[in-house]
Design a protein around this motif. Structure first.
Motif, PDB file in Angstrom:
ATOM      1  N   ASP A   1      37.174  41.431 -72.450  1.00  0.00           N
ATOM      2  CA  ASP A   1      37.328  41.376 -71.001  1.00  0.00           C
ATOM      3  C   ASP A   1      37.228  39.928 -70.557  1.00  0.00           C
ATOM      4  N   ARG A   2      37.380  39.726 -69.261  1.00  0.00           N
ATOM      5  CA  ARG A   2      37.251  38.393 -68.679  1.00  0.00           C
ATOM      6  C   ARG A   2      35.776  38.049 -68.437  1.00  0.00           C
ATOM      7  N   TRP A   3      34.975  39.091 -68.260  1.00  0.00           N
ATOM      8  CA  TRP A   3      33.590  38.910 -67.833  1.00  0.00           C
ATOM      9  C   TRP A   3      32.612  39.420 -68.881  1.00  0.00           C
ATOM     10  N   SER A   4      31.424  38.850 -68.896  1.00  0.00           N
ATOM     11  CA  SER A   4      30.386  39.293 -69.828  1.00  0.00           C
ATOM     12  C   SER A   4      30.152  40.786 -69.682  1.00  0.00           C
ATOM     13  N   ASN A   5      29.742  41.401 -70.752  1.00  0.00           N
ATOM     14  CA  ASN A   5      29.481  42.829 -70.777  1.00  0.00           C
ATOM     15  C   ASN A   5      28.339  43.162 -69.808  1.00  0.00           C
ATOM     16  N   PRO A   6      28.525  44.140 -68.909  1.00  0.00           N
ATOM     17  CA  PRO A   6      27.420  44.515 -68.007  1.00  0.00           C
ATOM     18  C   PRO A   6      26.174  44.981 -68.751  1.00  0.00           C
ATOM     19  N   LEU A   7      26.331  45.382 -70.000  1.00  0.00           N
ATOM     20  CA  LEU A   7      25.147  45.763 -70.783  1.00  0.00           C
ATOM     21  C   LEU A   7      24.282  44.533 -71.083  1.00  0.00           C
ATOM     22  N   ASP A   8      24.888  43.353 -71.062  1.00  0.00           N
ATOM     23  CA  ASP A   8      24.147  42.121 -71.361  1.00  0.00           C
ATOM     24  C   ASP A   8      23.684  41.388 -70.101  1.00  0.00           C
ATOM     25  N   GLN A   9      24.374  41.624 -69.018  1.00  0.00           N
ATOM     26  CA  GLN A   9      24.021  40.926 -67.772  1.00  0.00           C
ATOM     27  C   GLN A   9      24.410  41.810 -66.595  1.00  0.00           C
ATOM     28  N   TRP A  10      23.412  42.315 -65.898  1.00  0.00           N
ATOM     29  CA  TRP A  10      23.661  43.243 -64.794  1.00  0.00           C
ATOM     30  C   TRP A  10      22.380  43.391 -63.986  1.00  0.00           C
ATOM     31  N   PRO A  11      22.387  43.590 -62.673  1.00  0.00           N
ATOM     32  CA  PRO A  11      23.566  43.714 -61.827  1.00  0.00           C
ATOM     33  C   PRO A  11      24.091  42.363 -61.328  1.00  0.00           C
ATOM     34  N   ASP A  12      25.283  42.363 -60.756  1.00  0.00           N
ATOM     35  CA  ASP A  12      25.852  41.168 -60.133  1.00  0.00           C
ATOM     36  C   ASP A  12      25.245  40.998 -58.742  1.00  0.00           C
ATOM     37  N   PRO A  13      25.119  39.749 -58.278  1.00  0.00           N
ATOM     38  CA  PRO A  13      24.606  39.542 -56.917  1.00  0.00           C
ATOM     39  C   PRO A  13      25.680  39.879 -55.889  1.00  0.00           C
ATOM     40  N   GLU A  14      25.302  39.898 -54.626  1.00  0.00           N
ATOM     41  CA  GLU A  14      26.282  40.124 -53.551  1.00  0.00           C
ATOM     42  C   GLU A  14      27.264  38.969 -53.475  1.00  0.00           C
ATOM     43  N   VAL A  15      26.698  37.749 -53.611  1.00  0.00           N
ATOM     44  CA  VAL A  15      27.528  36.538 -53.601  1.00  0.00           C
ATOM     45  C   VAL A  15      27.050  35.660 -54.757  1.00  0.00           C
ATOM     46  N   TYR A  16      27.975  35.100 -55.482  1.00  0.00           N
ATOM     47  CA  TYR A  16      27.616  34.185 -56.569  1.00  0.00           C
ATOM     48  C   TYR A  16      27.630  32.765 -56.010  1.00  0.00           C
ATOM     49  N   ILE A  17      26.472  32.131 -56.033  1.00  0.00           N
ATOM     50  CA  ILE A  17      26.383  30.746 -55.568  1.00  0.00           C
ATOM     51  C   ILE A  17      26.297  29.869 -56.809  1.00  0.00           C
ATOM     52  N   HIS A  18      27.345  29.089 -57.013  1.00  0.00           N
ATOM     53  CA  HIS A  18      27.453  28.301 -58.246  1.00  0.00           C
ATOM     54  C   HIS A  18      26.399  27.201 -58.284  1.00  0.00           C
ATOM     55  N   TYR A  19      25.783  27.042 -59.451  1.00  0.00           N
ATOM     56  CA  TYR A  19      24.852  25.938 -59.666  1.00  0.00           C
ATOM     57  C   TYR A  19      25.587  24.820 -60.400  1.00  0.00           C
ATOM     58  N   PRO A  20      25.503  23.565 -60.033  1.00  0.00           N
ATOM     59  CA  PRO A  20      24.676  23.036 -58.948  1.00  0.00           C
ATOM     60  C   PRO A  20      25.450  22.746 -57.655  1.00  0.00           C
ATOM     61  N   SER A  21      26.743  23.146 -57.601  1.00  0.00           N
ATOM     62  CA  SER A  21      27.560  22.755 -56.442  1.00  0.00           C
ATOM     63  C   SER A  21      27.257  23.557 -55.177  1.00  0.00           C
ATOM     64  N   ASN A  22      26.597  24.734 -55.339  1.00  0.00           N
ATOM     65  CA  ASN A  22      26.344  25.661 -54.220  1.00  0.00           C
ATOM     66  C   ASN A  22      27.631  26.237 -53.622  1.00  0.00           C
ATOM     67  N   GLN A  23      28.718  26.119 -54.357  1.00  0.00           N
ATOM     68  CA  GLN A  23      29.973  26.717 -53.883  1.00  0.00           C
ATOM     69  C   GLN A  23      29.868  28.240 -54.030  1.00  0.00           C
ATOM     70  N   ASN A  24      30.395  28.956 -53.024  1.00  0.00           N
ATOM     71  CA  ASN A  24      30.401  30.418 -53.099  1.00  0.00           C
ATOM     72  C   ASN A  24      31.617  30.876 -53.891  1.00  0.00           C
ATOM     73  N   LEU A  25      31.364  31.608 -54.945  1.00  0.00           N
ATOM     74  CA  LEU A  25      32.470  32.163 -55.736  1.00  0.00           C
ATOM     75  C   LEU A  25      32.374  33.685 -55.719  1.00  0.00           C
ATOM     76  N   ALA A  26      33.414  34.343 -56.210  1.00  0.00           N
ATOM     77  CA  ALA A  26      33.432  35.816 -56.229  1.00  0.00           C
ATOM     78  C   ALA A  26      32.219  36.327 -56.999  1.00  0.00           C
ATOM     79  N   TYR A  27      31.605  37.394 -56.483  1.00  0.00           N
ATOM     80  CA  TYR A  27      30.353  37.889 -57.077  1.00  0.00           C
ATOM     81  C   TYR A  27      30.487  38.173 -58.574  1.00  0.00           C
ATOM     82  N   VAL A  28      31.620  38.707 -58.970  1.00  0.00           N
ATOM     83  CA  VAL A  28      31.795  39.127 -60.372  1.00  0.00           C
ATOM     84  C   VAL A  28      31.891  37.905 -61.297  1.00  0.00           C
ATOM     85  N   ASP A  29      32.235  36.755 -60.720  1.00  0.00           N
ATOM     86  CA  ASP A  29      32.405  35.567 -61.554  1.00  0.00           C
ATOM     87  C   ASP A  29      31.086  34.983 -62.041  1.00  0.00           C
TER      88      ASP A  29
END
Lengths: 387, 54, 200
Positions: free
Chosen positions: A146-174
């Motif tokens: 898949d494009r994204w890590s397995n949810p069995l390894d990393q879950w749940p996703d946040p409402e909004v993904y805030i990229h570190y360290p830029s603080n840019q808002n990206l799609a939650y699933v990213d």
């Protein structure tokens, strides 16, 4: 026992008949072993946790293959498997892992950058769980990812993904997309820790050129191109010109946008001394307009529906009845990597990169990827590693 | 951050287990075949997640 | 009576007088120093830069060059003698620079006006093929063509990679506006094109 109870038992049994085989299939594909017969050029195989112990034992603690040249030179790193649903991005470096010999300089190869993503397929995507490359001994099976890590390894996703360290808002699933979590952080999610570990590797090993291999849907404008950090603009342009002239396939260049964060072509260049490049090849399997999502479509790239989209001017790359076979896509990547080494060496004769035993575009198409894979059953077991 | 992520993940799996429990309870109490089929269908992905298969 | 020798000599002299009519137009020459810029912020100008560097020509590379840059150079006593504008737009490139295609066109129009005022030779170019024209553009995106429209018909010379002229766009501009055009096939030929153009 009344009718209602009997009915519930029957329905539950039917449910189990669906659940058990599905569960077995998912388990088997998550744990499918992929053998790598090490090239004689591989001098050491390390683990990613050697550079960041916090990921030791996790799904993402992948193998790192080192090739030391007979003569000193520059260090080039090939990152395969950022998006395991893009098989050419894993198969091209696989050819290096099983065949490359460095004459000058050093090569570092990764086959499963987001190993977690290679253990799951797109939820709701109907992907085949695996695919097989025909070989002289029958075939070699690879996990489809898949494009994204397995949810069995990393879950749940946040409402909004805030990229570190830029603080840019990206799609939650990213937050589970390895190519949106660079440069990573040591105390982040598994995917962020993975990119942090790779950054540690890049810095500690003094990588000069970093190449991230990908494939893209034909409806995506960044396709058949080299995306380059500003440090690599001249190198990428030279590579693009040479390949287009000499090897018969068009590959363009795009500049990495300074204000789009999380991607390897931006952050690796910003947070290390390496030139960061990202290569894209076309993969009709990823197109939303595709027809059947099958192993055949994945490997041949033939799709009447994607062709139809092309007739309506919706695509950024051509497609015809020949499709985009996996050999063509892998050949593009191997040639682009080899040309990168050659163009770099031309401008840096004191820090050369010379690699042999790797087929170029025409040869991969002529002979097929399977020609360059080796039978693990016949190999010395000490020279076989499993991804 | 690490600690918080772990806590959230544990809470998530406890929540999934609770949903499975509620679905099974409702399946047992159900009076119509349509709802029974619905509960079975909805249970499958939750069970796959609870048993860490998908 | 006119003998054979006289006829031959007369013919020879006549041909010599008429020869310029039959000979190919000599390729226009350009002078250095040259300013390389972009109309559309595509990656194309880098190709020019690479060859200028290899040829060790006196050049300046400024993707957002303005009329003021030409004026400043003139005031400093080192005016540019030629200006290469590489056409072809990249929405990503313009986005990164925080500009729109309208901003680009305004800048280039002013730049070209100042160049004409100073007698600087303007070389319009398109060197990325059809991927930097309609093939590479999203539906409704005509920024590539807008950049070509502004630059090429006002240029003194055109340098174009042949596959970008599949529809005859540039050869048509050349014929209608009587602007010489240099077409080349392969990317690496651009080096020779620039060498012939700038070498005395």
């Amino acid at each position: 026992m009344n009718i209602s109870a009997i009915r519930k038992i029957i329905f539950s049994a039917i449910g189990l008949i669906l659940f058990i085989p599905a569960g077995i299939s998912f388990y088997q594909s998550r744990h499918l072993k992929e053998p790598v017969v090490l090239s004689p050029g591989v001098s050491t195989v390390k683990r990613l946790s050697d550079y960041f112990p916090a990921i030791k034992g996790s799904t993402d603690d992948c193998h790192i293959y080192f090739f030391e040249g007979k003569e000193k030179g520059a260090t080039l790193m090939i990152l395969g498997g950022t998006h395991p649903e893009e098989p050419a991005g894993r198969l091209a470096p696989w050819l290096f892992a099983e065949n490359a010999v460095m004459e000058k300089g050093r090569l570092i190869v990764v086959l499963s950058a987001n190993r977690s993503a290679s253990t799951v397929t797109r939820i709701g995507g109907g992907y085949p769980p695996d695919f097989t490359i025909p070989t002289a001994w029958g075939g070699q099976k690879f996990r489809m990812g898949d494009r994204w890590s397995n949810p069995l390894d990393q879950w749940p996703d946040p409402e909004v993904y805030i990229h570190y360290p830029s603080n840019q808002n990206l799609a939650y699933v990213d937050i589970r997309n390895l190519n949106r979590t660079w440069p990573g952080r040591p105390n982040g999610t598994l995917t962020e820790k993975t990119t942090y570990a790779f950054m540690e590797l890049i810095r500690k090993e003094n990588v000069d050129i970093f190449i991230d291999l990908h494939e893209a849907e034909l409806q995506y404008p960044v396709i058949s191109t080299i995306v380059t950090h500003e440090k690599g603009q001249e190198l990428a342009t030279m590579v693009s010109m040479m390949l287009t002239d000499m090897e018969g396939f068009n590959i363009g260049t795009e500049f990495s946008p300074k204000n789009l964060h999380g991607l390897s072509h931006r952050e690796v260049g910003d947070y290390s001394n390496a030139i960061s490049l990202l290569f894209e090849a076309p993969e009709p399997f990823l197109d939303a307009t595709r027809g059947k999502t099958t192993r055949e479509q994945l490997l041949t790239g033939k799709d009447a529906f994607v062709m139809k989209a092309g007739e309506h001017g919706l695509l950024f790359e051509k497609i015809d009845e020949n499709g985009w076979p996996i050999d063509v896509r892998v050949g593009r990547h191997t040639s682009t990597i080899l040309q990168t080494m050659e163009s770099w060496t031309e401008d840096h004769p004191k820090k050369p990169l010379v690699c042999r035993n790797i087929p170029r575009y025409a040869e991969v198409i002529e002979k097929g990827i399977g020609t360059y894979l080796h039978d693990p059953k016949k190999a010395n077991s000490k020279r076989v590693v499993f991804e | 951050m690490d600690f918080l992520t772990t806590i959230v993940t544990i809470l998530y799996y406890l929540f999934i287990a609770y949903i499975v429990f509620i679905l099974v309870l409702n399946l047992i109490k159900s009076k119509t075949w349509e709802k029974e089929i619905l509960y079975i269908i909805v249970l499958i992905p939750f069970l796959l997640r609870l048993f860490r298969l998908k | 009576m006119v003998n054979k020798t006289t006829i031959l000599l007369t013919t020879f002299f006549l041909l010599a007088l008429l020869q310029p009519l039959f000979s190919q137009e000599k390729q226009k020459k350009a002078e250095l120093p040259v300013l390389i810029t972009s109309c559309g912020q595509s990656p194309g100008p880098i190709k020019m830069k690479i060859f200028m560097k290899r040829l060790k020509f006196d050049y300046e590379y400024n993707l957002q060059a303005t009329a003021e840059d030409l004026i400043a150079k003139k005031k400093a006593g080192k005016p540019f003698k030629s200006l290469i504008i590489v056409t072809g737009a990249s929405l990503k490139g313009m986005g990164a620079a925080g500009i729109s295609i309208d901003d680009e066109l305004k800048r280039i129009k002013k730049l070209m006006a100042e160049a004409k005022k100073e007698g600087i030779m303007i070389i319009g170019s398109h060197i990325e093929g059809m991927a930097r024209r309609s093939q590479g553009a999203a539906a409704g995106d005509n920024s590539d063509e807008l950049s070509i429209d502004v630059v090429c018909p006002q240029s003194d010379l055109l340098i174009v990679r042949k596959d970008g002229d599949e529809d005859g766009r540039f050869t048509t501009i050349s014929k209608v506006k009587k602007i010489p055009v240099i077409l080349f096939e392969k990317n690496m030929e651009l080096g020779n094109v620039l060498k012939k153009l700038y070498q005395k």
